[in-house]
Write an enzyme that holds these catalytic residues in place. Structure first.
Site, PDB file in Angstrom:
ATOM      1  N   HIS A 139       0.806  -1.231   0.000  1.00 55.47           N
ATOM      2  CA  HIS A 139       0.000   0.000   0.000  1.00 55.47           C
ATOM      3  C   HIS A 139       0.833   1.271   0.000  1.00 55.47           C
ATOM      4  O   HIS A 139       0.285   2.358  -0.113  1.00 55.47           O
ATOM      5  CB  HIS A 139      -0.956   0.017   1.188  1.00 55.47           C
ATOM      6  CG  HIS A 139      -0.269   0.344   2.479  1.00 55.47           C
ATOM      7  ND1 HIS A 139       0.484  -0.573   3.155  1.00 55.47           N
ATOM      8  CD2 HIS A 139      -0.189   1.500   3.175  1.00 55.47           C
ATOM      9  CE1 HIS A 139       0.976  -0.004   4.241  1.00 55.47           C
ATOM     10  NE2 HIS A 139       0.595   1.246   4.281  1.00 55.47           N
TER      11      HIS A 139
HETATM   12  C1  UD1 Z   1      -2.534   5.713   5.378  1.00 53.91           C
HETATM   13  C2  UD1 Z   1      -1.262   6.241   6.041  1.00 53.91           C
HETATM   14  C3  UD1 Z   1      -0.189   5.165   6.035  1.00 53.91           C
HETATM   15  C4  UD1 Z   1      -0.706   3.879   6.633  1.00 53.91           C
HETATM   16  C5  UD1 Z   1      -1.959   3.462   5.876  1.00 53.91           C
HETATM   17  C6  UD1 Z   1      -2.558   2.177   6.385  1.00 53.91           C
HETATM   18  C7  UD1 Z   1      -0.739   8.631   5.789  1.00 53.91           C
HETATM   19  C8  UD1 Z   1       0.140   9.588   5.104  1.00 53.91           C
HETATM   20  N1  UD1 Z   1      -0.714   7.376   5.341  1.00 53.91           N
HETATM   21  O1  UD1 Z   1      -2.243   5.476   4.025  1.00 53.91           O
HETATM   22  O2  UD1 Z   1       0.912   5.609   6.801  1.00 53.91           O
HETATM   23  O3  UD1 Z   1       0.295   2.888   6.543  1.00 53.91           O
HETATM   24  O4  UD1 Z   1      -2.931   4.519   6.024  1.00 53.91           O
HETATM   25  O5  UD1 Z   1      -3.612   1.789   5.565  1.00 53.91           O
HETATM   26  O6  UD1 Z   1      -1.428   8.987   6.714  1.00 53.91           O
HETATM   27  N2  UD1 Z   1      -9.516   4.933   0.904  1.00 53.91           N
HETATM   28  C9  UD1 Z   1     -10.684   4.215   0.888  1.00 53.91           C
HETATM   29  N3  UD1 Z   1     -11.335   4.005   2.073  1.00 53.91           N
HETATM   30  C10 UD1 Z   1     -10.862   4.483   3.252  1.00 53.91           C
HETATM   31  C11 UD1 Z   1      -9.660   5.232   3.260  1.00 53.91           C
HETATM   32  C12 UD1 Z   1      -9.005   5.426   2.084  1.00 53.91           C
HETATM   33  O7  UD1 Z   1     -11.142   3.774  -0.149  1.00 53.91           O
HETATM   34  O8  UD1 Z   1     -11.492   4.238   4.289  1.00 53.91           O
HETATM   35  C13 UD1 Z   1      -8.791   5.134  -0.366  1.00 53.91           C
HETATM   36  C14 UD1 Z   1      -9.046   6.499  -0.918  1.00 53.91           C
HETATM   37  O9  UD1 Z   1      -9.105   6.391  -2.309  1.00 53.91           O
HETATM   38  C15 UD1 Z   1      -7.810   7.268  -0.516  1.00 53.91           C
HETATM   39  C16 UD1 Z   1      -6.735   6.189  -0.532  1.00 53.91           C
HETATM   40  O10 UD1 Z   1      -7.409   5.003  -0.136  1.00 53.91           O
HETATM   41  O11 UD1 Z   1      -7.543   8.333  -1.362  1.00 53.91           O
HETATM   42  C17 UD1 Z   1      -5.595   6.455   0.398  1.00 53.91           C
HETATM   43  O12 UD1 Z   1      -6.044   6.690   1.728  1.00 53.91           O
HETATM   44  P1  UD1 Z   1      -5.183   7.615   2.725  1.00 53.91           P
HETATM   45  O13 UD1 Z   1      -5.813   7.644   4.062  1.00 53.91           O
HETATM   46  O14 UD1 Z   1      -4.906   8.926   2.064  1.00 53.91           O
HETATM   47  O15 UD1 Z   1      -3.785   6.888   2.791  1.00 53.91           O
HETATM   48  P2  UD1 Z   1      -3.386   5.342   2.932  1.00 53.91           P
HETATM   49  O16 UD1 Z   1      -2.735   4.922   1.680  1.00 53.91           O
HETATM   50  O17 UD1 Z   1      -4.505   4.515   3.457  1.00 53.91           O
END
Ligand code: UD1
Length: 376
Positions: free
Chosen positions: A210
């Site tokens: 991820h």
């Molecule tokens: C975040 C953390 C990372 C952690 C990871 C665990 C930061 C910078 N990153 O990354 O350190 O290891 O969480 O998972 O804080 N999305 C969904 N559903 C959700 C949340 C996110 O579909 O409930 C999708 C969205 O398209 C979003 C993408 O995942 O844009 C990324 O989510 P985001 O919270 O920005 O970062 P992670 O990659 O999850």
């Protein structure tokens, strides 16, 4: 004593759970749990609250997805009035996600001290968003709770005074030890046809990906999946896919690397993200885990499951020194040769890092209580 904890993303939940349970033992402590809403899917958030027996958050800021700046700013804007209303004596933040830094910054500007759990870890790679979050959170926190000796050394090298730093062990491992037996009762192995009830497991691997550096770049993601696919000719590799990675697999036209087979004999088998107990069970019985996650490097260390980290560095060197973790980077030959020697050899020897004994939360709460009592 008024305390408030802020969590936001999946890896925060298993870190805060043992602390919340420990705080609950003290009647003089009033504790509020705030969820930023950075992760909002049931599969990334709600399921973890139930698996970990975490009480529902008192407040959900519902910030949702967005750019780093937007996420950070939204947490700050929405948390500030809650801190002003509740006026905690200290806030607790865990890990290194955007919500961690945003909450710490909001509190410290209101002169509310911050305790940072999992302080001091450093990858020395400032292209990682988490490295920025870690360094800045540590710089403004009053109490720094560290999981391994390297973290203490890093903080001291950054000029942070020794009397703020506490080597307390690992709350993520508190959760693992507490839930390991329960996880054994998960039906996941039968569901995936890895085991018939009561029987032995067929050999399999687990993959998680991820990190933006792996999941957001077409050439990198393609190369990783191509490499793992070669390995998956010999045993199935189960791949619970993070939403970020799922989106990019489709966008980059990489879905063909995943198997459509109905019986899980080989290939990369894509799954929806798993809950805490199911994933723990799956990891526990795997012949090998390939990952770019930080927490999984720690969990496999304690479980003694061989782990190949698909990154060029780790902020958790104890997992290599004591545990089963190897940092193999992204070179296909290196990944394949490390994986094959694991699959052909005996289980590697490993030791548990100091203080990863299931009692980190107790140590943390003791320090916080003492610290606040001295201030009163
Ligand atoms: C975040 C953390 C990372 C952690 C990871 C665990 C930061 C910078 N990153 O990354 O350190 O290891 O969480 O998972 O804080 N999305 C969904 N559903 C959700 C949340 C996110 O579909 O409930 C999708 C969205 O398209 C979003 C993408 O995942 O844009 C990324 O989510 P985001 O919270 O920005 O970062 P992670 O990659 O999850």
């Amino acid at each position: 004593m008024r305390l408030l904890s802020v969590v936001g993303a999946r890896p925060n939940f298993m870190k805060i759970a043992p602390i919340v349970a420990e705080l609950g033992k003290y009647s003089e402590i009033e504790h509020r749990l705030v969820h930023s809403g950075q992760h909002y899917d049931e599969l990334l958030s709600g399921n973890f609250f139930s698996d970990l027996e975490l009480p529902a958050p008192d407040v959900n800021l519902e910030i949702g997805s967005g750019s780093h700046a937007a996420q950070t700013a939204e947490v700050m804007k929405r948390l500030e009035p809650i801190l002003l209303e509740c006026r905690p004596d200290m806030i607790i933040v865990v890990g290194d996600v955007n919500s961690t830094l945003a909450a710490a910054l909001t509190a410290v500007k209101l002169e509310i001290p911050v305790a940072h759990v999992e302080a001091g870890l450093r990858s020395f790679d400032m292209t990682m968003p988490e490295e920025i979050n870690r360094k800045l959170t540590d710089a403004i926190s009053t109490l720094l709770f560290v999981t391994e000796q390297s973290g203490v050394d890093n903080l001291k090298n950054e000029g942070i005074s020794a009397n703020k730093i506490y080597l307390v062990g690992n709350v993520m491992i508190d959760s693992l030890r507490r839930h390991r037996e329960l996880a054994e009762r998960s039906p996941i192995l039968e569901r995936l046809e890895i085991r018939q009830s009561g029987g032995a497991c067929r050999p399999y691997g687990v993959l998680t990906l991820h990190r933006p550096s792996n999941a957001d770049r077409r050439d990198v993601l393609r190369r990783i999946l191509e490499t793992v696919q070669i390995l998956a000719a010999d045993l199935p590799i189960f791949f619970p896919v993070h939403p970020r990675t799922r989106k990019n697999i489709d966008l980059f036209g990489c879905a063909s690397y995943l198997t459509n087979a109905r019986s899980y004999r080989d290939g990369i088998v894509a799954l929806d993200p798993l809950g805490y107990l199911d994933f723990l069970c799956l990891m526990q019985h795997a012949r090998l885990v390939l990952t770019d996650s930080g927490g999984i490097q720690e969990e496999t260390t304690v479980l003694g499951v061989p782990c190949l980290t698909l990154r060029e560095n780790t902020e958790r060197p104890a997992t290599v020194e004591y545990g089963t973790n190897q940092i193999v980077g992204l070179n296909p030959d290196r990944i394949l040769s490390a994986a094959r020697s694991i699959l052909q050899g005996p289980r590697p020897a490993y030791r548990c890092p100091e203080l990863w004994d299931g009692n980190a939360a107790e140590r943390i709460v003791n320090v916080i209580r003492k610290h606040l009592a001295q201030r009163a």
